[in-house]
Write a protein that holds these residues in place. Structure first.
Motif, PDB file in Angstrom:
ATOM      1  N   ALA A 173      39.927  26.685  43.576  1.00 55.69           N
ATOM      2  CA  ALA A 173      39.846  26.393  42.402  1.00 55.69           C
ATOM      3  C   ALA A 173      38.278  26.772  41.895  1.00 55.69           C
ATOM      4  N   SER A 174      38.559  27.415  40.510  1.00 55.58           N
ATOM      5  CA  SER A 174      37.067  27.629  39.836  1.00 55.58           C
ATOM      6  C   SER A 174      36.509  26.636  39.005  1.00 55.58           C
ATOM      7  N   GLY A 175      37.504  25.453  38.908  1.00 55.21           N
ATOM      8  CA  GLY A 175      36.904  24.653  38.058  1.00 55.21           C
ATOM      9  C   GLY A 175      37.205  24.700  36.561  1.00 55.21           C
ATOM     10  N   LEU A 176      37.776  25.827  36.175  1.00 55.63           N
ATOM     11  CA  LEU A 176      38.054  26.306  34.703  1.00 55.63           C
ATOM     12  C   LEU A 176      39.600  26.410  34.685  1.00 55.63           C
ATOM     13  N   CYS A 177      40.364  25.617  35.658  1.00 54.17           N
ATOM     14  CA  CYS A 177      41.872  26.195  35.971  1.00 54.17           C
ATOM     15  C   CYS A 177      42.562  25.844  34.740  1.00 54.17           C
ATOM     16  N   VAL A 178      42.266  24.812  33.731  1.00 47.33           N
ATOM     17  CA  VAL A 178      43.036  24.810  32.521  1.00 47.33           C
ATOM     18  C   VAL A 178      43.187  25.963  31.825  1.00 47.33           C
ATOM     19  N   LYS A 179      42.342  26.898  31.997  1.00 38.48           N
ATOM     20  CA  LYS A 179      42.396  28.307  31.444  1.00 38.48           C
ATOM     21  C   LYS A 179      43.363  29.242  32.240  1.00 38.48           C
ATOM     22  N   GLY A 180      43.856  28.662  33.225  1.00 36.69           N
ATOM     23  CA  GLY A 180      44.438  29.644  34.050  1.00 36.69           C
ATOM     24  C   GLY A 180      45.643  30.503  33.504  1.00 36.69           C
ATOM     25  N   PRO A 181      45.966  31.501  34.233  1.00 37.70           N
ATOM     26  CA  PRO A 181      45.277  32.178  35.380  1.00 37.70           C
ATOM     27  C   PRO A 181      43.968  32.909  34.786  1.00 37.70           C
ATOM     28  N   ILE A 182      42.952  32.853  35.801  1.00 38.85           N
ATOM     29  CA  ILE A 182      41.783  33.295  35.462  1.00 38.85           C
ATOM     30  C   ILE A 182      41.342  34.542  36.690  1.00 38.85           C
ATOM     31  N   LEU A 183      40.687  35.301  36.186  1.00 37.41           N
ATOM     32  CA  LEU A 183      39.935  36.055  37.049  1.00 37.41           C
ATOM     33  C   LEU A 183      38.318  36.363  36.887  1.00 37.41           C
ATOM     34  N   MET A 184      37.848  36.738  37.941  1.00 34.14           N
ATOM     35  CA  MET A 184      36.288  36.855  37.959  1.00 34.14           C
ATOM     36  C   MET A 184      36.047  38.207  38.472  1.00 34.14           C
ATOM     37  N   VAL A 185      35.595  39.139  37.786  1.00 28.13           N
ATOM     38  CA  VAL A 185      35.352  40.504  38.009  1.00 28.13           C
ATOM     39  C   VAL A 185      33.832  40.492  38.708  1.00 28.13           C
ATOM     40  N   GLN A 186      33.534  40.791  39.978  1.00 27.39           N
ATOM     41  CA  GLN A 186      32.201  41.095  40.583  1.00 27.39           C
ATOM     42  C   GLN A 186      31.767  42.486  40.742  1.00 27.39           C
ATOM     43  N   PRO A 187      30.665  42.932  40.827  1.00 25.01           N
ATOM     44  CA  PRO A 187      29.505  42.103  40.684  1.00 25.01           C
ATOM     45  C   PRO A 187      29.249  41.907  39.226  1.00 25.01           C
ATOM     46  N   ASP A 188      29.952  42.287  38.194  1.00 29.03           N
ATOM     47  CA  ASP A 188      29.721  42.211  36.833  1.00 29.03           C
ATOM     48  C   ASP A 188      29.649  40.689  36.247  1.00 29.03           C
ATOM     49  N   ILE A 209      32.364  39.231  35.218  1.00 26.05           N
ATOM     50  CA  ILE A 209      32.893  38.937  33.785  1.00 26.05           C
ATOM     51  C   ILE A 209      34.317  38.082  34.021  1.00 26.05           C
ATOM     52  N   PHE A 210      34.442  37.225  33.135  1.00 24.38           N
ATOM     53  CA  PHE A 210      35.318  36.165  33.279  1.00 24.38           C
ATOM     54  C   PHE A 210      36.539  36.410  32.307  1.00 24.38           C
ATOM     55  N   TYR A 211      37.552  36.544  32.811  1.00 21.87           N
ATOM     56  CA  TYR A 211      38.965  36.574  32.057  1.00 21.87           C
ATOM     57  C   TYR A 211      39.828  35.409  32.347  1.00 21.87           C
ATOM     58  N   LEU A 213      44.166  45.941  31.038  1.00 22.17           N
ATOM     59  CA  LEU A 213      43.058  45.259  31.884  1.00 22.17           C
ATOM     60  C   LEU A 213      42.576  46.331  32.648  1.00 22.17           C
ATOM     61  N   VAL A 214      43.505  46.797  33.574  1.00 20.37           N
ATOM     62  CA  VAL A 214      43.114  47.679  34.589  1.00 20.37           C
ATOM     63  C   VAL A 214      42.566  48.918  33.878  1.00 20.37           C
ATOM     64  N   GLU A 215      43.342  49.500  32.880  1.00 15.03           N
ATOM     65  CA  GLU A 215      43.016  50.706  32.424  1.00 15.03           C
ATOM     66  C   GLU A 215      41.478  50.463  31.620  1.00 15.03           C
ATOM     67  N   GLU A 216      41.336  49.505  30.855  1.00 16.06           N
ATOM     68  CA  GLU A 216      40.151  49.390  30.273  1.00 16.06           C
ATOM     69  C   GLU A 216      39.107  49.029  31.067  1.00 16.06           C
ATOM     70  N   HIS A 217      39.336  48.280  31.792  1.00 19.40           N
ATOM     71  CA  HIS A 217      38.037  47.711  32.712  1.00 19.40           C
ATOM     72  C   HIS A 217      37.614  48.634  33.828  1.00 19.40           C
ATOM     73  N   PHE A 218      38.795  48.922  34.620  1.00 16.90           N
ATOM     74  CA  PHE A 218      38.509  49.647  35.897  1.00 16.90           C
ATOM     75  C   PHE A 218      38.387  51.092  36.099  1.00 16.90           C
ATOM     76  N   LEU A 219      39.318  51.477  34.919  1.00 13.40           N
ATOM     77  CA  LEU A 219      39.283  53.045  34.575  1.00 13.40           C
ATOM     78  C   LEU A 219      38.100  53.639  33.611  1.00 13.40           C
ATOM     79  N   LYS A 220      38.007  52.669  32.664  1.00 10.15           N
ATOM     80  CA  LYS A 220      37.153  52.985  31.481  1.00 10.15           C
ATOM     81  C   LYS A 220      35.705  52.409  31.616  1.00 10.15           C
ATOM     82  N   GLY A 221      35.775  51.369  32.279  1.00 10.37           N
ATOM     83  CA  GLY A 221      34.569  50.638  32.308  1.00 10.37           C
ATOM     84  C   GLY A 221      34.404  49.748  31.034  1.00 10.37           C
ATOM     85  N   ARG A 222      35.422  49.432  30.466  1.00  8.00           N
ATOM     86  CA  ARG A 222      35.082  48.574  28.960  1.00  8.00           C
ATOM     87  C   ARG A 222      35.585  47.223  29.535  1.00  8.00           C
ATOM     88  N   PRO A 223      34.876  46.420  29.659  1.00 12.49           N
ATOM     89  CA  PRO A 223      35.531  45.090  29.656  1.00 12.49           C
ATOM     90  C   PRO A 223      36.346  44.411  28.470  1.00 12.49           C
TER      91      PRO A 223
END
Lengths: 129, 1032
Positions: free
Chosen positions: B47-62, B64-66, B77-87
């Motif tokens: 539990a991250s404590g923010l689960c009322v907003k779930g499902p949630i993701l945290m991308v590390q080391p950046d 960034i919280f989704y 999300l995968v295309e933008e963040h992980f391929l193109k590097g745009r959160p």
């Protein structure tokens, strides 16, 4: 008197001490792997920091953990959540734990310092209540 | 192989139930398809404590919280963040006002927003270890000045830095040093061995201030180094650190540090081999507040009584033992080495133009992160309190901040935007002082606070000046009198007069500043003084002699809570309901729908405890009365032959009618709706207030002699003027039933129905066309009522509220039940326009909000997030933002005046409209308010109408709150005390109540009620007899 035995410092000595001490303060290879700071201001002591300190020192002695350093420092500013400890592990950002007891501190020692997992339940959180 | 990024997905129970595992599968699949499996690792976390907003993701080391992720979001999300590097910003929105655990130190606002100069080593080094101080640039500045700077150059550097004395007055430290040096040079020309003293004022005595102690404990060498540099610059020969004896740890560490410094040649003769001599002594002060004044402190070191002496001569000319002397406080000294090391230019860039650098504050009082902070000057109070301080505990409202301790003043919450430096605080009527900052919530009484500080200063006055000695005492006594409820309006002028005299005629800072808490609270909180004096009210629930018990004092109806709770504890249920009925004609209603202000002031609830369930106990007693068939009549006066017409059979009208009937009047209530009860009948849904309960209570009012004519609309069936002609007085109590519009384009189309109309139609059994997807706009009780009602009709319901949950005005329990019943609540979102297709509502365009600057009420204002608009499919939109009265057609051509909110103008105390014999009260005057307030208004209106008809002056009298009778406390056994825990209000299950209007909350059993009543602290018994006191 003790003072007669200690060499008076010269200006160039300050630089030497600083260089030597920085290694200890900033945890380098070959020195301690982890440092636990127990915050021992009046607020911390009043809230029970001594018991936390004693528990940590005893546990480290008992388990013969040569690479874990326990040291004291002063109030970290959050007097309302004392006793606090700060765990600094080499190459990682320090983590501050609040409202410690001896038992909680030992849990932090076991899980975070030795196990590498931050004990989130006790870690200082933003907006924490 | 090392992964370049970790995607932490929360898989707690909550997030899994929100579909976290599906998101995880989708993510892994997507990453696989794009050959990213070796780069990106998906990690499951707890539990991250923010689960009322779930499902949630945290991308590390950046970091960034989704949040609120859907499977369909994943490919993008995968295309933008992980391929193109745009959160992906659209998925990143983080609501404010929620708890976000951030275990990394640098991300935590408490630490992140601080700038440490004076406290640079706090929490980092071992204060007992000189080497650790040296490692962090310790004594480097001292080495620099004695090897490469002349004393003049040091003073020049300090002057350029603009460092102002941190002890309170804010005099530039460099200039003070300059004066001292010039006197040293002048006097040594005559007497070459003239000593010069350098003193550190560590006589910290403000309530709530502990900055100096912390510096001495955390970093004693920083003070030694600063003082030694000061001594070098001024020609100082010896120094004193004047510390209170009540700081043993600070004293011990300081003494040890001085010894270490001496041993290492950093103090004493020939410092660092330079030939410069200076030594330090720790002087234990006895703890007198007046020693904060430098001349008093000097006399204390000299062994004389600590009394101030006239300046000039200033200590720089003739101080300790008549030698030139310089005094600065701990924090000032701790800044010196840092300024020398990094330069005046560096220092000046921090803070504001007139107040460079940082300031250490001790945050104390009603604040989540109580502690010590160092911030750049110019930071706003809002940042201090909310970002660093973490806000006010238990969701209470901020009332004000006392800065500068007993010499300072209070700053109201409305000035949260104020930036903190010497000038701004002074303009606001407070002072910087040494940096104590006491945060006060709504449960702080400002008169009591002023009294507290005056008690302190009256005690600490050294007595030398009679203005201070006698003035403080006189001020304290006037404040005590006001707090007892015995104040007079002329006391306010007297307070101001004496304050000015004390300021003018006292020699030192203690007397000159001691009136500040009074003057500033009179400036910003005069209303509270007047309430104490005129209305015998203490809104905070603090002044014992005025309120007796805070629950009773907080109740608009003055219900004798401790009496009936005490009687329940004794199992005297019939006696208890009789007490309630004395002042409340609708106890079964109030026991169900009251907003219970009594509970919010209950002392059992202080500091996060659970208040006594007063409302539920009242309901228990009312139900007991019904079940047992008790007849609890209140004595009525004989008929007096006078007639009163009341318009509106809501709580205000019913209450007025009831009390008028008891006074002997013939009362007719005219009600436009087909049923009596007003909002109780058509606004509050049946699952909260069943019809038979309301009917039972209205029947009692009818039996008291009140005639209720339903279906009779004044202005249509009866002319208002005729009522004026045919009755001795008329009371308008028609409430506020017209829903306010949202003010967005397109809201006048089919598919939009106001909450009040909707609820009325449903309760009256009229047909309402609702689509499947219902959206309710608003955060008050009407919004929750409308949402739960629509849910019971089988619809999918979302409430959109523009602020956060913390600011929602609806009753907390109701919000909780609504969520359990499946209502979705979306926070920080507001409608922009209604979207139509074929003339019917099809969707609503929403915009995300974020909390911005604080408004005058001390609440953060929601502001739209540009570009965050999105359209949601909606079939029915129910605005529930507020209501206003609608009386234009009723009052016709009468001379009544309406306000710009369409409410009827009437005197706030007597409810008289000023038009012959016409009174008005309840929501029609005040706008939407609570049931209890309406009942109280009705009762007062009845008293005023009685006076009017009898030709007596229309005037209210006010008395301090006292219980009706003395009820003895029950004695608890040890087992009872040990087993004591708050009762839970029983509710029927969520499935049992779905799709029906059965009452949700159930009554306590006798056993539960008695047990809960025994938890009561019985605050009423703290006053001697518990008897009413004459208020002559």
């Amino acid at each position: 008197m003790r003072s007669t035995n200690i060499a008076k410092l010269k200006i160039e000595d300050l630089e030497k001490i600083a260089r030597r001490m920085k290694k200890v303060i900033h945890l380098r290879e070959g020195e301690a792997k982890a440092k636990i700071i127990v915050h021992m201001g009046t607020c911390g002591i009043a809230a029970g920091a001594r018991a936390v300190m004693t528990a940590l020192v005893e546990a480290i002695e008992k388990q013969d953990l040569s690479d874990v350093l326990v040291t004291i420092s002063s109030c970290a500013g959050l007097c309302g959540q004392e006793p606090m400890i700060t765990v600094a592990i080499q190459d990682q950002p320090p983590v501050r734990y609040v409202n410690m007891t001896a038992a909680k501190a030992l849990e932090v020692l076991e899980k975070h310092v030795l196990g590498g997992r931050i004990v989130e339940a006790y870690a200082l959180a933003a907006n924490n209540k | 192989m090392a992964h370049r990024s970790h995607v932490m997905i929360c898989t707690c129970t909550n997030c899994i139930s929100n579909g976290a595992l599906k998101i995880k599968d989708a993510l892994e699949k997507e990453l696989g398809e794009r050959q990213l499996t070796d780069d990106i690792l998906v990690v499951q976390t707890g539990a991250s404590g923010l689960c009322v907003k779930g499902p949630i993701l945290m991308v590390q080391p950046d970091g960034i919280f989704y949040q609120y992720l859907k499977e369909t979001d994943v490919p993008n999300l995968v295309e933008e963040h992980f391929l193109k590097g745009r959160p992906v910003e659209a998925l990143m929105f983080v609501s404010q006002g929620e708890d976000i655990p951030i275990p990394r130190l640098q991300d935590i606002p408490f630490f992140k927003d601080q700038r440490l100069i004076a406290l640079r080593n706090r929490g980092l080094i071992d204060p007992d270890n000189l080497d650790e101080y040296i490692a962090n640039d310790g004594y480097k500045a001292l080495a620099k000045v004695i090897t490469s700077m002349t004393p003049e150059a040091v003073i020049d550097e300090m002057q350029k830095s603009g460092l102002r004395g941190r002890g309170g007055a804010g005099f530039p430290a460099g200039r003070k040093w300059g004066f001292c040096r010039s006197y040293v040079l002048k006097q040594r020309a005559v007497q070459p061995d003239m000593p010069c003293y350098v003193i550190c004022n560590a006589d910290e005595g403000d309530p709530g201030a502990f900055m100096d102690r912390s510096i001495l404990e955390a970093d004693p060498h920083s003070v030694i180094e600063g003082m030694t540099i000061g001594a070098y610059a001024m020609g100082g020969t010896h120094g004193y650190i004047y510390v209170r004896a009540e700081y043993p740890l600070a004293i011990r560490r300081m003494i040890q540090a001085i010894e270490q410094a001496r041993e290492h040649g950093l103090l004493g003769k020939d410092i660092l081999g330079s030939g410069f001599n200076f030594d330090l002594t720790v002087f234990h002060g006895a703890g007198a507040f007046v020693c904060g004044e430098e001349t008093s402190l000097i006399h204390s070191i000299e062994g004389l009584p600590p009394e101030p002496t006239q300046k000039p001569p200033f200590p720089a000319e003739s101080g300790l033992w008549n030698g030139p002397t310089n005094i600065n406080n701990v924090e000032t000294w701790a800044n010196v080495a840092a300024i020398i090391n990094s330069g005046a230019e560096w220092f000046k860039k921090i803070g504001t133009e007139t107040s460079p650098g940082t300031k250490v504050f001790s945050l104390a009082g009603n604040i989540n992160n109580a502690g010590l902070v160092e911030v750049p000057m110019g930071i706003t109070l809002r940042e201090m309190i909310y970002d660093i301080g973490g806000g006010i505990p238990y969701n209470k409202k901020l009332k004000g901040i006392q800065t500068g301790g007993p010499s300072g003043g209070v700053i109201p919450a409305s000035l949260l935007h104020l930036s903190v430096d010497y000038e701004r605080l002074k303009e606001a009527g407070a002072i910087m002082g040494s940096g104590g900052m006491i945060v006060m919530d709504e449960d702080t009484c400002m008169v009591d606070l002023a009294k507290y500080f005056l008690e302190f200063t009256a005690d600490e006055s050294c007595g030398k000046c009679s203005s201070c000695r006698e003035g403080a005492q006189a001020l304290y006594e006037i404040l005590s009198k006001i707090c007892r409820g015995d104040g007079e309006m002329s006391d306010l002028d007297l307070l101001e007069e004496i304050s000015e005299a004390v300021k003018d005629a006292s020699m030192c800072g203690l007397g000159q500043t001691l009136p500040n808490p009074i003057l500033s609270s009179l400036k910003y909180f005069r209303d509270e003084y007047i309430e104490h004096i005129k209305y015998k009210r203490c809104r905070a629930g603090i002044c014992k002699q005025i309120m007796s018990s805070s629950c009773q004092h907080a109740c608009p109806l003055d219900q004798d809570v401790p009496c009936y709770v005490g009687l329940v504890a004794q199992r005297k249920f019939e006696d208890a309901i009789r007490i309630i009925r004395q002042k409340n004609p609708l106890p079964a209603v109030c026991g169900r729908v009251c907003t219970h202000p009594c509970e919010s002031k209950c002392k059992a609830g202080v500091g996060g405890g659970k208040p006594i369930h007063i409302k539920a106990l009242k309901r228990f007693l009312a139900d007991y009365e019904m079940k047992e068939g008790l007849s609890v009549d209140v004595e009525a006066k004989p008929k007096n032959g006078k007639k009163v017409a009341v318009i509106g059979a809501g709580p205000a009208g019913l209450s007025a009618g009831y009390y008028l009937a008891l006074h002997g009047y013939e009362v007719v209530i005219l009600e436009a709706l087909p049923v009596a009860g007003g909002m109780l009948a058509v606004g509050i849904p049946r699952y909260r207030l069943p019809k038979d309960i309301l009917d039972y209570e209205i029947e009692i009012i009818r039996k008291a002699g009140v005639e209720i004519r339903t279906g009779t609309k004044v202005g249509r069936d009866v002319a208002f003027e005729d009522l004026q002609k045919n009755y001795d007085a008329v009371l308008i109590a028609t409430g506020a039933h017209a829903g306010l519009k949202l003010g967005i384009p397109g809201e006048d189309i089919e598919g939009v129905i106001d909450a009040v109309d909707f609820l009325r139609k449903v309760t009256l059994g009229e047909t309402v066309e609702l689509g499947q997807k219902v959206m309710v706009i608003g955060g008050g009780n009407a919004a929750i009522d409308a949402a739960r009602t629509a849910r019971r009709l089988g619809k999918d319901v979302t409430i959109c509220y523009r602020r956060t949950k913390m600011q929602m005005p609806a009753i907390e329990e109701e919000v909780h039940e609504a969520i359990l019943e499946g209502v979705t609540i979306d926070y920080l979102v507001a409608p922009v326009k209604a979207v139509a297709a074929n003339g019917k509502l099809k969707g609503v365009e929403l915009i995300r909000m974020q909390l911005g600057e604080f408004d005058k009420s001390g609440r953060p204002r929601p502001v739209p997030v540009e570009g965050s608009e999105s359209v949601v499919d909606v079939d029915t939109l129910i605005p529930a933002i507020s209501q206003e009265p609608d009386v234009a057609s009723m009052i016709g051509r009468s001379k009544l005046k309406l306000t710009k909110w369409n409410s009827v103008e009437a005197d706030a105390e007597t409810f008289y409209t000023g038009v012959d014999g016409v009174f008005a009260c309840g929501d029609v005057v005040s706008g939407p308010d609570t049931v209890t307030t309406a009942l109280a208004n009705g009762r007062t209106a009845a008293q005023m109408i009685d006076k009017y008809v009898k030709g007596e002056p229309l005037q209210r009298t006010y008395a301090v709150t006292r219980p009706l009778i003395r009820v003895e406390a029950v004695t608890l056994t040890e087992e009872e005390t040990a087993a004591m825990k708050p009762a839970e209000i029983p509710v029927i299950g969520v499935t049992e109540r779905a799709l029906n209007f059965d009452e949700v909350e159930q009554a306590f059993t006798e056993e539960t009620a008695v047990r809960e009543a025994k938890r009561c602290y019985r605050c009423d018994l703290e006053l001697s007899e518990g008897e009413p006191r004459s208020n002559a």
